[in-house]
Motif scaffolding. Structure first.
Motif, short mmCIF file in Angstrom:
data_model
loop_
_atom_site.label_atom_id
_atom_site.label_comp_id
_atom_site.label_asym_id
_atom_site.label_seq_id
_atom_site.Cartn_x
_atom_site.Cartn_y
_atom_site.Cartn_z
N ALA A 175 -0.65 2.90 3.72
CA ALA A 175 -1.97 3.70 2.99
C ALA A 175 -2.30 5.07 3.71
N HIS A 203 0.89 -1.20 0.16
CA HIS A 203 -0.04 0.02 0.08
C HIS A 203 1.09 1.43 -0.06
N ARG A 228 -1.01 -2.01 5.56
CA ARG A 228 -2.08 -1.12 5.74
C ARG A 228 -1.59 0.18 6.26
#
Length: 475
Positions: A397, A279, A394
């Motif tokens: 992101a 990400h 994650r």
């Protein structure tokens, strides 16, 4: 962009040797490329339209002065066309040089050598086509050059994102003194600039008995010729070009050259390049962090005397015999051109890992769970250490460039949303599975630097166990 004048040579200069005959189509295409593109400016269009209207209306109105003014304005625009056309052809880009390789985040200088073909009657500007990732098109005003005179021009480029970028071609733009017409012509060669991933200095930590410190490699090199190659039995996936036919005929089975020198340990760096496992964008992405970590580990292990092989997307990059002196640079070039792979890239890499002989295995993983890493539990070389760095991708992101570049001490952050919490739970379970199988593991976040992740993995961080559910008392 800076300029440096060089002593010119008189005359039109030496012509390029060895010009062969070209096909008529190529000749016409080359002529179109050399032909300047002429375009009037807004001022030029205004004068041209005014002149044509005045010259057309003068006979009906009986005004000779108006006719003279219209003819003068039209002739002025035509004269500007001639001046801009000639000025655009008075300059050629003859060569370009500079750093063909640069590390991400480091500036590079590009040198352009131009040669004059005559005095320009207008203003001449040289534009070098540069991708936006490197800073965008570079422009510089070129002073008047006599025929045959040379001039060196320089401009700086910089990219925080690794990759292979094309520089050029250059465009010569000329404008008449009145600013009525602009002529543009493409000239000169192009070049490629490879931006290598950032390489961090890693601590020289004890990794156990790898069977090949610098001392053992040097001792083996003293007793074994570098040209000698060991012979082993053929395995599925081996390159058929490495078959040793003399040994095959003598032993009655297919034998191949392993090109492995005694005392020279092999290290395999497994890189998870799946697009869905990472990400973030640009330099602040988990994939760029992983690539930088792979480059740092590869260079570090190569300096310790290991032959490093890179495994990603199911491909095991092999360093051929005779290339060991530049093996680290070859791996960096491969990493510079690496692009996100398919979702089955990790599974294919794990399948190819069974054919890789190594004394050290380093796995740099993205978003994984216990099912993804289960094949790794049996892939660890017997009696040799194996290191794994797992990422909570994650968090990349939600992190900005400043957060991704931060170097925190613990780098532990809370997830955002149910999807992030589920992914973090999968990473923690994968961490636990690898640790129980004897792997030295560490978990990285945007606040974790590559040296920190390497130190934790080499030390073997204790996996985070799921929190126990509190027991309920009697009602």
């Amino acid at each position: 962009m800076s300029a440096a004048r060089r002593p010119g040579r008189g005359g039109s200069g030496r012509r390029e040797a060895g010009r062969g005959r070209r096909a008529p189509g190529r000749v016409r295409a080359a002529a179109r490329r050399r032909s300047p593109d002429l375009r009037p400016t807004a001022r030029g269009w205004a004068l041209l339209v005014t002149g044509l209207l005045a010259a057309g209306a003068a006979p009906a109105l009986g005004q000779r002065d108006l006719l003279r003014a219209g003819v003068l304005l039209t002739a002025l625009v035509l004269l500007a066309v001639v001046v801009a056309h000639r000025s655009c052809r008075t300059l050629d880009l003859v060569s370009r040089s500079g750093s063909a390789v640069v590390e991400a985040g480091a500036p590079a200088r590009v040198r352009l050598t131009v040669r004059g073909r005559g005095r320009a009657g207008g203003r001449v500007v040289l534009e070098d086509a540069v991708p936006l990732a490197l800073g965008g098109t570079a422009r510089v005003a070129v002073p008047p050059l006599r025929e045959g005179a040379a001039l060196d021009l320089e401009h700086a480029v910089r990219s925080d994102v690794r990759g292979s970028y094309r520089l050029g071609p250059a465009t010569v733009r000329a404008r008449d003194p009145f600013g009525l017409v602009v002529a543009a012509r493409t000239t000169g060669p192009t070049s490629t600039l490879d931006v290598l991933p950032r390489v961090h200095r890693l601590a020289d930590l004890p990794l156990g008995d790898l069977g090949g410190a610098r001392g053992s490699s040097a001792g083996a090199a003293a007793t074994t010729s570098p040209d000698d190659a060991s012979i082993r039995a053929y395995r599925v996936g081996d390159d058929l070009r490495r078959v040793h036919w003399r040994s095959t005929a003598r032993r009655g089975e297919v034998m191949v050259r392993s090109d492995e020198h005694p005392g020279r340990p092999d290290a395999v760096v497994l890189l998870d390049d799946r697009a869905g496992a990472h990400h973030g964008r640009g330099a602040a992405s988990s994939l760029e962090w992983t690539v930088s970590a792979a480059a740092s580990v590869a260079v570090h292990l190569h300096q310790r005397g290991h032959r490093v092989r890179l495994l990603h997307g199911g491909r095991l990059e092999q360093v051929r015999a005779g290339e060991e002196a530049s093996a680290a640079r070859a791996l960096l070039h491969q990493l510079a051109r690496l692009r996100p792979g398919p979702d089955d890239g990790l599974a294919r890499s794990l399948a190819a890992l069974g054919r890789a002989e190594s004394t050290l295995l380093v796995a740099l993983l993205g978003e994984v769970d216990e099912g993804d890493v289960q094949p790794l539990t049996s892939a660890r070389p017997l009696g040799a250490p194996a290191l794994a760095v797992l990422q909570r991708t994650r968090l990349w992101a939600a992190a900005g460039p400043d957060d991704a570049g931060a170097r925190g001490s613990d780098g532990d952050r809370a997830g955002h949303g149910d999807g992030d919490a589920s992914a973090d739970a999968g990473v923690r379970r994968a961490h636990l599975v690898l640790a129980r199988a004897g792997w030295r593991t560490a978990v990285a976040t945007p606040a974790t630097s590559v040296p920190q992740a390497w130190a934790r993995a080499a030390r073997g961080d204790a996996p985070a166990r799921p929190a126990a559910t509190p027991a309920r008392g009697p009602r």
